[in-house]
Design a protein around this motif. Sequence first.
Motif, PDB file in Angstrom:
ATOM      1  N   GLY A  32       0.819  -1.206   0.000  1.00  0.00           N
ATOM      2  CA  GLY A  32       0.000   0.000   0.000  1.00  0.00           C
ATOM      3  C   GLY A  32       0.852   1.256   0.000  1.00  0.00           C
ATOM      4  O   GLY A  32       1.695   1.442  -0.875  1.00  0.00           O
ATOM      5  N   TYR A  33       0.682   2.112   1.008  1.00  0.00           N
ATOM      6  CA  TYR A  33       1.366   3.405   1.055  1.00  0.00           C
ATOM      7  C   TYR A  33       2.870   3.224   1.232  1.00  0.00           C
ATOM      8  O   TYR A  33       3.329   2.577   2.181  1.00  0.00           O
ATOM      9  CB  TYR A  33       0.813   4.243   2.208  1.00  0.00           C
ATOM     10  N   LEU A  34       3.627   3.822   0.319  1.00  0.00           N
ATOM     11  CA  LEU A  34       5.089   3.840   0.399  1.00  0.00           C
ATOM     12  C   LEU A  34       5.536   5.289   0.489  1.00  0.00           C
ATOM     13  O   LEU A  34       5.107   6.132  -0.297  1.00  0.00           O
ATOM     14  CB  LEU A  34       5.690   3.144  -0.835  1.00  0.00           C
ATOM     15  N   GLY A  35       6.398   5.563   1.439  1.00  0.00           N
ATOM     16  CA  GLY A  35       6.703   6.946   1.770  1.00  0.00           C
ATOM     17  C   GLY A  35       7.673   7.639   0.846  1.00  0.00           C
ATOM     18  O   GLY A  35       7.761   8.874   0.847  1.00  0.00           O
ATOM     19  N   ASN A  36       8.442   6.892   0.043  1.00  0.00           N
ATOM     20  CA  ASN A  36       9.421   7.514  -0.841  1.00  0.00           C
ATOM     21  C   ASN A  36       9.831   6.512  -1.927  1.00  0.00           C
ATOM     22  O   ASN A  36       9.453   5.342  -1.885  1.00  0.00           O
ATOM     23  CB  ASN A  36      10.645   7.996  -0.049  1.00  0.00           C
ATOM     24  N   VAL A  37      10.621   6.993  -2.880  1.00  0.00           N
ATOM     25  CA  VAL A  37      11.031   6.162  -4.014  1.00  0.00           C
ATOM     26  C   VAL A  37      11.849   4.967  -3.560  1.00  0.00           C
ATOM     27  O   VAL A  37      11.717   3.854  -4.099  1.00  0.00           O
ATOM     28  CB  VAL A  37      11.804   7.013  -5.033  1.00  0.00           C
ATOM     29  N   SER A  38      12.703   5.136  -2.556  1.00  0.00           N
ATOM     30  CA  SER A  38      13.554   4.029  -2.114  1.00  0.00           C
ATOM     31  C   SER A  38      12.717   2.868  -1.602  1.00  0.00           C
ATOM     32  O   SER A  38      13.113   1.700  -1.725  1.00  0.00           O
ATOM     33  CB  SER A  38      14.535   4.497  -1.037  1.00  0.00           C
TER      34      SER A  38
ATOM     35  N   GLY B 168      -8.838  12.663  -5.861  1.00  0.00           N
ATOM     36  CA  GLY B 168      -9.447  13.921  -6.282  1.00  0.00           C
ATOM     37  C   GLY B 168      -8.676  14.642  -7.364  1.00  0.00           C
ATOM     38  O   GLY B 168      -8.762  15.874  -7.472  1.00  0.00           O
ATOM     39  N   GLY B 169      -7.910  13.897  -8.147  1.00  0.00           N
ATOM     40  CA  GLY B 169      -7.147  14.504  -9.228  1.00  0.00           C
ATOM     41  C   GLY B 169      -5.812  15.090  -8.818  1.00  0.00           C
ATOM     42  O   GLY B 169      -5.124  15.705  -9.638  1.00  0.00           O
ATOM     43  N   LYS B 170      -5.404  14.892  -7.557  1.00  0.00           N
ATOM     44  CA  LYS B 170      -4.159  15.484  -7.060  1.00  0.00           C
ATOM     45  C   LYS B 170      -3.292  14.420  -6.383  1.00  0.00           C
ATOM     46  O   LYS B 170      -3.801  13.474  -5.776  1.00  0.00           O
ATOM     47  CB  LYS B 170      -4.457  16.603  -6.060  1.00  0.00           C
ATOM     48  N   LEU B 171      -1.980  14.630  -6.475  1.00  0.00           N
ATOM     49  CA  LEU B 171      -1.048  13.787  -5.730  1.00  0.00           C
ATOM     50  C   LEU B 171      -1.139  14.110  -4.242  1.00  0.00           C
ATOM     51  O   LEU B 171      -1.392  15.251  -3.845  1.00  0.00           O
ATOM     52  CB  LEU B 171       0.386  14.030  -6.205  1.00  0.00           C
ATOM     53  N   TYR B 172      -0.903  13.089  -3.407  1.00  0.00           N
ATOM     54  CA  TYR B 172      -0.798  13.330  -1.974  1.00  0.00           C
ATOM     55  C   TYR B 172       0.486  14.113  -1.679  1.00  0.00           C
ATOM     56  O   TYR B 172       1.410  14.170  -2.491  1.00  0.00           O
ATOM     57  CB  TYR B 172      -0.762  12.000  -1.209  1.00  0.00           C
ATOM     58  N   ALA B 173       0.525  14.691  -0.485  1.00  0.00           N
ATOM     59  CA  ALA B 173       1.712  15.422  -0.048  1.00  0.00           C
ATOM     60  C   ALA B 173       2.936  14.517  -0.098  1.00  0.00           C
ATOM     61  O   ALA B 173       2.843  13.309   0.157  1.00  0.00           O
ATOM     62  CB  ALA B 173       1.510  15.941   1.377  1.00  0.00           C
ATOM     63  N   HIS B 174       4.075  15.082  -0.429  1.00  0.00           N
ATOM     64  CA  HIS B 174       5.391  14.418  -0.489  1.00  0.00           C
ATOM     65  C   HIS B 174       5.639  13.666  -1.799  1.00  0.00           C
ATOM     66  O   HIS B 174       6.750  13.183  -2.010  1.00  0.00           O
ATOM     67  CB  HIS B 174       5.606  13.431   0.681  1.00  0.00           C
ATOM     68  N   PHE B 175       4.635  13.519  -2.663  1.00  0.00           N
ATOM     69  CA  PHE B 175       4.824  12.755  -3.895  1.00  0.00           C
ATOM     70  C   PHE B 175       5.004  13.683  -5.096  1.00  0.00           C
ATOM     71  O   PHE B 175       4.492  14.804  -5.112  1.00  0.00           O
ATOM     72  CB  PHE B 175       3.638  11.824  -4.151  1.00  0.00           C
ATOM     73  N   ASP B 176       5.741  13.187  -6.108  1.00  0.00           N
ATOM     74  CA  ASP B 176       5.950  13.949  -7.336  1.00  0.00           C
ATOM     75  C   ASP B 176       5.922  12.985  -8.520  1.00  0.00           C
ATOM     76  O   ASP B 176       5.677  11.786  -8.360  1.00  0.00           O
ATOM     77  CB  ASP B 176       7.273  14.730  -7.290  1.00  0.00           C
ATOM     78  N   MET B 177       6.171  13.503  -9.721  1.00  0.00           N
ATOM     79  CA  MET B 177       6.062  12.671 -10.915  1.00  0.00           C
ATOM     80  C   MET B 177       7.169  11.614 -10.989  1.00  0.00           C
ATOM     81  O   MET B 177       6.987  10.579 -11.635  1.00  0.00           O
ATOM     82  CB  MET B 177       6.068  13.542 -12.174  1.00  0.00           C
ATOM     83  N   ARG B 178       8.278  11.837 -10.340  1.00  0.00           N
ATOM     84  CA  ARG B 178       9.292  10.771 -10.286  1.00  0.00           C
ATOM     85  C   ARG B 178       8.747   9.570  -9.517  1.00  0.00           C
ATOM     86  O   ARG B 178       8.966   8.414  -9.902  1.00  0.00           O
ATOM     87  CB  ARG B 178      10.572  11.277  -9.628  1.00  0.00           C
ATOM     88  N   PHE B 179       8.037   9.838  -8.437  1.00  0.00           N
ATOM     89  CA  PHE B 179       7.429   8.761  -7.666  1.00  0.00           C
ATOM     90  C   PHE B 179       6.417   8.005  -8.530  1.00  0.00           C
ATOM     91  O   PHE B 179       6.354   6.771  -8.496  1.00  0.00           O
ATOM     92  CB  PHE B 179       6.743   9.324  -6.418  1.00  0.00           C
ATOM     93  N   VAL B 180       5.639   8.739  -9.324  1.00  0.00           N
ATOM     94  CA  VAL B 180       4.658   8.111 -10.208  1.00  0.00           C
ATOM     95  C   VAL B 180       5.353   7.167 -11.192  1.00  0.00           C
ATOM     96  O   VAL B 180       4.910   6.034 -11.408  1.00  0.00           O
ATOM     97  CB  VAL B 180       3.851   9.176 -10.977  1.00  0.00           C
ATOM     98  N   GLU B 181       6.456   7.612 -11.769  1.00  0.00           N
ATOM     99  CA  GLU B 181       7.170   6.787 -12.739  1.00  0.00           C
ATOM    100  C   GLU B 181       7.698   5.516 -12.091  1.00  0.00           C
ATOM    101  O   GLU B 181       7.627   4.423 -12.676  1.00  0.00           O
ATOM    102  CB  GLU B 181       8.320   7.584 -13.353  1.00  0.00           C
ATOM    103  N   GLU B 182       8.224   5.626 -10.881  1.00  0.00           N
ATOM    104  CA  GLU B 182       8.719   4.437 -10.186  1.00  0.00           C
ATOM    105  C   GLU B 182       7.570   3.511  -9.786  1.00  0.00           C
ATOM    106  O   GLU B 182       7.713   2.283  -9.809  1.00  0.00           O
ATOM    107  CB  GLU B 182       9.531   4.851  -8.956  1.00  0.00           C
TER     108      GLU B 182
END
Length: 281
Positions: free
Chosen positions: A78-84, A112-126
């Motif tokens: 489920g929820y992962l806090g970072n790319v690592s 709701g169409g938005k990323l959660y806090a702390h996430f960015d498009m690099r995280f999406v790609e991973e």
Amino acid sequence: MRVLAINDISCVGKCSLTVALPIISACGVTCDVLPTALLSTHTGGFEGYTFLDLSEEIPKILRHWETLGLSYDYIYSGYLGNVSQIDMVLDIRRRFLRPGGKFIVDPVMGDGGKLYAHFDMRFVEEMRKLCREADYILPNVTEACLLSGVPYPAPGERLPAENIVGKLRSTHTCPIVTGVEEGKQNVVYYDKSAGEGRYALPQAEGLFHGSGDVFAAAFTGCLARGKTAEEALRLAADFTTASIFRTARTNDERRYGLRFEEEMFRFLSRLNGQNDQTESL
């Protein structure tokens, strides 16, 4: 059957491991947990919450588990806090999933169409890479759009869920897209052998925090009890919907999560007694 649930612990607000552990355990299977982060509350509807990243602790836990010879029939991420941590989960799949076991990914990234806090498009790609290794992925509409590259629908615009399922499927990955709003229905779209499947349920107005976690936990528990994927998603969707409507009938603050506990008996009765003839995925 033994399940490993990888997710955060939000101390207040029913979601993540505080939902996964009781629901999967109640299904009658062993559920071990691997916390990815410790939060004072979940991040939806609360301000000033604390966040402790547990990335440094995870390798120590895994080394100890290897000395115990642990392995799992199902791993649910489920929820992962970072790319690592995405790389860590891929490593866990390689080291701890039994031959023939199933890997389930809830790609928790936004709503709701938005990323959660702390996430960015690099995280999406991973996260896309992680999903390609999964047997089942359980994105909500926002996450399905992010993973597939399909724009999030404008108000009143219909999500092309069938196209998204087609984009996300692979030779071994079954996408299950939850929370697709169509009129007064809340629809689950999924891949099946004969094409895209659709399971529609009544929709309650408003946002209900933790509903995706309830669905993912129930789906995993039903799979571990031997249900087909289609039976599991229908049972999980019915249970989640019943929990949503029970919550909607109360004056509870919705940010504290669903009142799923009061729907558990009916859910487990169906899990233990139903004889669905639904088609396998």
